[in-house]
Design a protein around this motif. Structure first.
Motif, PDB file in Angstrom:
ATOM      1  N   VAL A 202     -54.370  12.014  45.433  1.00 34.51           N
ATOM      2  CA  VAL A 202     -53.999  11.334  45.718  1.00 34.51           C
ATOM      3  C   VAL A 202     -52.299  10.787  46.706  1.00 34.51           C
ATOM      4  N   ARG A 203     -51.893  10.314  46.275  1.00 30.93           N
ATOM      5  CA  ARG A 203     -50.705   9.766  47.320  1.00 30.93           C
ATOM      6  C   ARG A 203     -49.291   9.863  45.951  1.00 30.93           C
TER       7      ARG A 203
ATOM      8  N   LEU B 268     -50.290   7.493  40.602  1.00 31.74           N
ATOM      9  CA  LEU B 268     -51.636   7.731  40.458  1.00 31.74           C
ATOM     10  C   LEU B 268     -52.733   6.832  40.526  1.00 31.74           C
ATOM     11  N   GLN B 269     -51.826   5.558  40.551  1.00 35.53           N
ATOM     12  CA  GLN B 269     -52.482   3.951  40.982  1.00 35.53           C
ATOM     13  C   GLN B 269     -53.560   4.244  41.259  1.00 35.53           C
TER      14      GLN B 269
ATOM     15  N   ALA C 181     -54.565  17.414  44.090  1.00 36.71           N
ATOM     16  CA  ALA C 181     -54.355  17.590  45.442  1.00 36.71           C
ATOM     17  C   ALA C 181     -52.987  16.123  45.253  1.00 36.71           C
ATOM     18  N   GLN C 182     -51.968  15.948  45.881  1.00 36.61           N
ATOM     19  CA  GLN C 182     -51.071  15.241  45.710  1.00 36.61           C
ATOM     20  C   GLN C 182     -50.300  15.062  47.143  1.00 36.61           C
ATOM     21  N   VAL C 183     -50.228  14.029  47.720  1.00 34.60           N
ATOM     22  CA  VAL C 183     -49.604  14.376  48.710  1.00 34.60           C
ATOM     23  C   VAL C 183     -48.300  13.382  49.429  1.00 34.60           C
TER      24      VAL C 183
ATOM     25  N   HIS D 240     -63.644  18.270  51.598  1.00 33.59           N
ATOM     26  CA  HIS D 240     -62.952  19.188  50.048  1.00 33.59           C
ATOM     27  C   HIS D 240     -62.811  17.364  48.694  1.00 33.59           C
ATOM     28  N   HIS D 241     -61.800  16.646  49.481  1.00 36.69           N
ATOM     29  CA  HIS D 241     -61.322  15.875  48.963  1.00 36.69           C
ATOM     30  C   HIS D 241     -61.914  14.527  48.866  1.00 36.69           C
TER      31      HIS D 241
END
Length: 312
Positions: free
Chosen positions: A204-205, A210-211, A225-227, A241-242
């Protein structure tokens, strides 16, 4: 004390901490880890010779010296910003400078109004205006606009600030995708795919809060993962993998090449509102900034809000 470049960086970090009310809260705005922020503030305190804030179980609190330092440092940075602007003005024979910020990867969106607006802006000014254009994260953009370091910006802002003015420009369409290496890539059965999506690892960005996966409130543990950028999300998705949402205009090159696949487009498509932001007090905007804002809003009134699907 004699001010050096490193001091300016540390001052900016501390002001962000003070504005956010703590080290943890400042992480998104600064794009730095909490440990890095703590190290920068400690180094600044050592340089100054006194404590700026208390942090611990009792929470975050500025010391009296810290409160006075915030006022002095804000004045210093405002003066520095004015100095930089004046230097830029002289480069262009007095027409001035306009400072713009955008989030990453707008350039591949054919309906983004910035390119035609900049073209007309150049024509109006005869090319005699200095343009400073930076690519930043949404939190850093809002902080920069609020502090006066940025005149106007375009981005996605999940939690608008009451200090700023926001104008909707257009909608960016996101599609859920996986890479060729992902186990979902070859799944042909829609019902099976729907079931497997829920448990698949997701990226997710962080600025979307988390929208991206609003429909998975009961399975947040699948978000691994968060970016902070679209490019970072694409790298993880291509690695296999994502799965994750990407703007359709940005993902198109990999989808058409067969390196990514859209997952259940009719079920998992979302939109983000692209927004123009500037300071609330329009009287503080330069003539150049007002001119460019006008050009952007002119295009926004003519931009369709509906996006075509890949099937179209």
């Amino acid at each position: 004390m004699q001010t050096a470049d490193v001091d300016i960086r540390q001052i900016r970090v501390f002001l962000a901490v003070a504005q956010c009310g703590g080290f943890s809260a400042a992480q998104d705005m600064l794009g730095l880890a909490q440990s890095t922020i703590s190290t920068e503030v400690a180094a600044l305190e050592a340089r100054l010779g006194y404590v700026l804030c208390r942090r611990g179980r009792g929470g975050f609190q500025l010391t009296p010296q810290g409160e006075a330092f915030v006022l002095d440092a804000t004045t210093l940075l405002a003066a520095l910003s004015s100095f930089e602007t004046n230097v830029a003005k002289r480069r262009k024979q007095g027409l001035g400078a306009v400072r713009i910020a955008i989030i990453d990867n707008l350039v591949t969106d054919p309906i983004c109004p910035l390119i035609p607006a900049l073209d007309r802006f150049h024509g109006h000014t005869g090319g005699r205006a200095h343009i400073a254009l930076d690519v930043l994260g949404p939190s850093e953009i809002e902080h920069g606009v609020a502090s006066g370091r940025i005149d106007l910006a375009i981005g996605i802002f999940a939690e608008p600030s009451p200090q700023l003015i926001y104008h909707p420009l257009y909608q960016e369409r996101d599609v859920l995708v996986c890479g060729r290496r992902n186990a979902l890539y070859d799944e042909a059965d829609d019902l099976e795919l729907f079931s497997r999506i829920r448990g698949a690892e997701k990226v997710v960005r962080s600025f979307l809060r988390l929208q991206d996966f609003f429909f998975l409130s009961d399975q947040r543990d699948s978000i691994t993962a968060q970016v902070d950028s679209v490019e970072a999300a694409a790298l993880l998705i291509l690695a296999g993998h994502h799965i994750g949402f990407l703007p359709d205009h940005y993902a198109r090159r990999w989808i058409e090449a067969g390196d990514m696949r859209i997952l259940l487009e009719k079920s998992y498509t979302r939109t983000s509102k692209m927004t123009l932001v500037h300071r609330q007090d329009a009287s503080k905007l330069s003539t150049l900034a007002s001119l460019l804002i006008g050009e952007l809003l002119r295009d926004a009134s003519q931009t369709p809000m509906k996006r075509l699907t890949f099937a179209d």
